[in-house]
Design an enzyme around this catalytic site. Structure first.
Site, PDB file in Angstrom:
ATOM      1  N   CYS A  18      71.447  47.354  83.221  1.00  0.00           N
ATOM      2  CA  CYS A  18      72.155  48.579  82.873  1.00  0.00           C
ATOM      3  C   CYS A  18      71.577  49.249  81.644  1.00  0.00           C
ATOM      4  O   CYS A  18      70.995  48.606  80.785  1.00  0.00           O
ATOM      5  CB  CYS A  18      73.629  48.304  82.585  1.00  0.00           C
ATOM      6  SG  CYS A  18      74.506  47.703  84.002  1.00  0.00           S
ATOM      7  N   GLY A  44      68.195  50.645  85.377  1.00  0.00           N
ATOM      8  CA  GLY A  44      69.136  50.579  86.492  1.00  0.00           C
ATOM      9  C   GLY A  44      68.929  51.747  87.428  1.00  0.00           C
ATOM     10  O   GLY A  44      68.980  52.891  86.981  1.00  0.00           O
ATOM     11  N   ASN A 120      76.617  47.367  79.008  1.00  0.00           N
ATOM     12  CA  ASN A 120      75.354  46.723  79.356  1.00  0.00           C
ATOM     13  C   ASN A 120      75.468  45.264  78.930  1.00  0.00           C
ATOM     14  O   ASN A 120      75.714  44.988  77.753  1.00  0.00           O
ATOM     15  CB  ASN A 120      74.198  47.417  78.623  1.00  0.00           C
ATOM     16  CG  ASN A 120      72.848  46.717  78.803  1.00  0.00           C
ATOM     17  OD1 ASN A 120      71.984  46.820  77.951  1.00  0.00           O
ATOM     18  ND2 ASN A 120      72.671  46.015  79.893  1.00  0.00           N
ATOM     19  N   GLY A 121      75.290  44.360  79.867  1.00  0.00           N
ATOM     20  CA  GLY A 121      75.394  42.942  79.536  1.00  0.00           C
ATOM     21  C   GLY A 121      76.154  42.212  80.626  1.00  0.00           C
ATOM     22  O   GLY A 121      76.329  42.735  81.726  1.00  0.00           O
ATOM     23  N   TYR A 266      59.181  42.719  78.834  1.00  0.00           N
ATOM     24  CA  TYR A 266      59.196  43.449  80.103  1.00  0.00           C
ATOM     25  C   TYR A 266      60.257  44.546  80.214  1.00  0.00           C
ATOM     26  O   TYR A 266      59.970  45.629  80.704  1.00  0.00           O
ATOM     27  CB  TYR A 266      59.377  42.435  81.252  1.00  0.00           C
ATOM     28  CG  TYR A 266      59.604  43.054  82.603  1.00  0.00           C
ATOM     29  CD1 TYR A 266      58.619  43.839  83.192  1.00  0.00           C
ATOM     30  CD2 TYR A 266      60.796  42.866  83.300  1.00  0.00           C
ATOM     31  CE1 TYR A 266      58.821  44.418  84.440  1.00  0.00           C
ATOM     32  CE2 TYR A 266      61.005  43.436  84.544  1.00  0.00           C
ATOM     33  CZ  TYR A 266      60.020  44.217  85.114  1.00  0.00           C
ATOM     34  OH  TYR A 266      60.223  44.788  86.322  1.00  0.00           O
TER      35      TYR A 266
END
Ligand code: SF4
Length: 491
Positions: A18, A44, A120-121, A266
């Site tokens: 996300c 995302g 996010n998480g 990445y």
């Protein structure tokens, strides 16, 4: 029908799940948010949503499945998202339902007014919390772990929104970077270990005018809207932005930060600056360290594009072996749903990557990639490079072997499907079909990040997918941890 490897993102990579964006006091808050989400598209691609707050205190929302550009391309949709404050969310999900009800921001009307949140998480005690909340009569609308925030805030006995949020955050475990919006403020929060990123930016404000404030996952989303970077939100910090300015609250006991080290390798966009460190430069440093650790005689250094490019540049510069784009990536591979025949399955990698034969034929090739997850894509790329006439193929990986799954907001296969969890280096080299294989060491990775090495007693980053050292308890975990956690979708 099965979704094959022709999807635009690579199912043989860990996938960030996300990106979040929020803005306060801006003329075109929703338009800025859509731009920010577009810059965060790599975090995302499954769905996106925006909740905007207008000057009359009315919330407006739009969510859709697909890319940001598709979801917010209709001028009528954008015009309806009126207001000077907004939050938005990009979502990635591979398993379970990607139904619209799971698309964020989540929104609810409380006695104190409307409240939207984008997360996010991934929470590691969401299953237990959810069970308790359901027993207390809470009615869940989605299967996303993030919905527990809404219900914990709803039942909190504190009076202010911020105190209710802190009360909720004290009960959750896991990784979270949140942006939330209510009638009086834009709020940002980061978990006590700071696993996922969150930054503060500022837009305008010249000549004494009140500036616009931005909270978002990465600095690349500040750049696209012309905002200047102010600072990273600290681990465990809550930021409240209202018409009086920016206020910081630190309600948690200070702990050792453990930012996700894979963001550097990445996930983050290479032009982002993460925790004060430029991602592109870091990836080059990792490549240089890799060359020092595992040099090999060769004619050419070739990245697996796009994510392997900066590390390959670093490797080439350090080793003195020429860098060449021996593999070309097709950027126009759209999502295609086709019958899962073996023939098409094998075509998958060729739709995305093709060999640049003159750069490979008769050469000893060092292929540089950022990670090996299942190994399926690596094997096909090596086959392709050999078929183009490479004399030798040596693979160098700019992360340590990925031996454990991530439970902190990254989509990973279960441990049994991770190549490095099942095989030693020699076996992996044989399976992938290379003449030699080497990964950067954990200490080498830390050195590339400017640390003396990894201190096992006090690691400076989350590196659990390489070490199994999970800094946040996996409370929902049991004998069937993978199945249980997959029931709740990360955000
Ligand atoms: Fe990042 Fe790996 Fe930690 Fe997940 S387990 S947060 S991918 S370092």
């Amino acid at each position: 029908m099965t979704d094959l490897s022709t999807r635009p993102h690579d199912d043989d990579k860990f996938q960030e799940e996300c990106g979040v964006f929020g803005v306060w006091n801006a003329t075109d808050a929703a338009a800025l948010t859509a731009l920010g989400l577009h810059a965060l598209q790599h975090r995302g691609q499954e769905a996106a949503g925006i909740v905007a707050l207008d000057d009359a205190g009315i919330f407006h929302a739009h969510k859709g499945q697909g890319l940001v550009g598709d979801t917010f391309s209709n001028p009528k949709v954008m015009a309806a998202l009126r207001g000077s404050a907004a939050i938005g969310h990009n979502r990635y999900a591979t398993t379970g339902e990607t139904a619209l009800r799971n698309v964020q921001p989540l929104y609810a009307d409380f006695a104190f007014g409307g409240f939207g949140v984008a997360h996010n998480g991934n929470l590691t005690n969401a299953l237990g919390l959810r069970r308790n909340l359901v027993n207390r009569g809470c009615l869940f609308q989605s299967t996303t772990d993030s919905e527990v925030f809404i219900h914990l805030i709803a039942i909190s006995l504190y009076s202010t929104v911020v105190d209710r949020l802190i009360d909720a955050l004290r009960q959750v475990q896991g990784a979270y970077s949140l942006v939330a919006l209510h009638n009086g403020a834009l709020i940002g929060a980061r978990d006590p270990l700071g696993v996922r990123p969150l930054v503060l930016g500022r837009l305008g404000g010249e000549g004494g005018a009140a500036p616009s404030w931005v909270l978002t996952s990465e600095t690349c989303a500040l750049d696209i809207v012309g905002a200047e970077f102010v600072r990273d939100i600290d681990a465990g910090e809550i930021i409240v932005i209202d018409d009086k300015g920016v206020h910081s609250i630190k309600p948690f006991t200070k702990q050792q930060d453990r930012f996700c080290i894979f963001e550097y390798i990445y996930f983050a966009r290479p032009d982002s600056i993460v925790e004060g460190t430029p991602v592109y430069q870091t990836r080059k440093s990792i490549g240089a360290e890799l060359a020092r650790e595992s040099g090999v005689a060769a004619d050419v250094v070739v990245p697996v594009p796009d994510s392997g490019v900066p590390a390959a540049m670093g490797y080439s510069m350090e080793s003195g072996i020429p860098f060449e784009l021996g593999i070309i990536r097709n950027h126009y591979v759209g999502r295609t749903f086709i019958e899962p025949t073996d023939q098409i399955r094998n075509l998958g990698v060729k739709l995305k990557h093709s060999a640049n034969r003159p750069m490979l034929e008769g050469k000893r090739v060092i292929l540089v990639d950022d990670s090996i997850v299942r190994g399926t894509t690596s094997r096909k790329i090596v086959e392709m490079v050999r078929a183009a006439g490479a004399k030798e193929v040596h693979m160098r990986i700019s992360s340590p072997p990925t031996t454990h799954s991530c439970y902190y907001g990254i989509d990973t296969p279960e441990r049994g499907k991770l190549l490095a969890a099942q095989h030693d280096l020699e076996e992996m080299a044989r399976i992938i079909g290379v003449d030699s294989l080497a990964f950067i060491s954990l200490d080498g990775l830390y050195r590339a990040l400017g640390k003396p090495g990894r201190d096992p007693a006090k690691p400076a980053y989350c590196d659990a997918c390489f070490t199994g050292d999970y800094g946040i308890p996996l409370t929902d975990a049991g004998d069937n941890q993978d199945r249980q956690l997959s029931l709740l979708q990360a955000s």
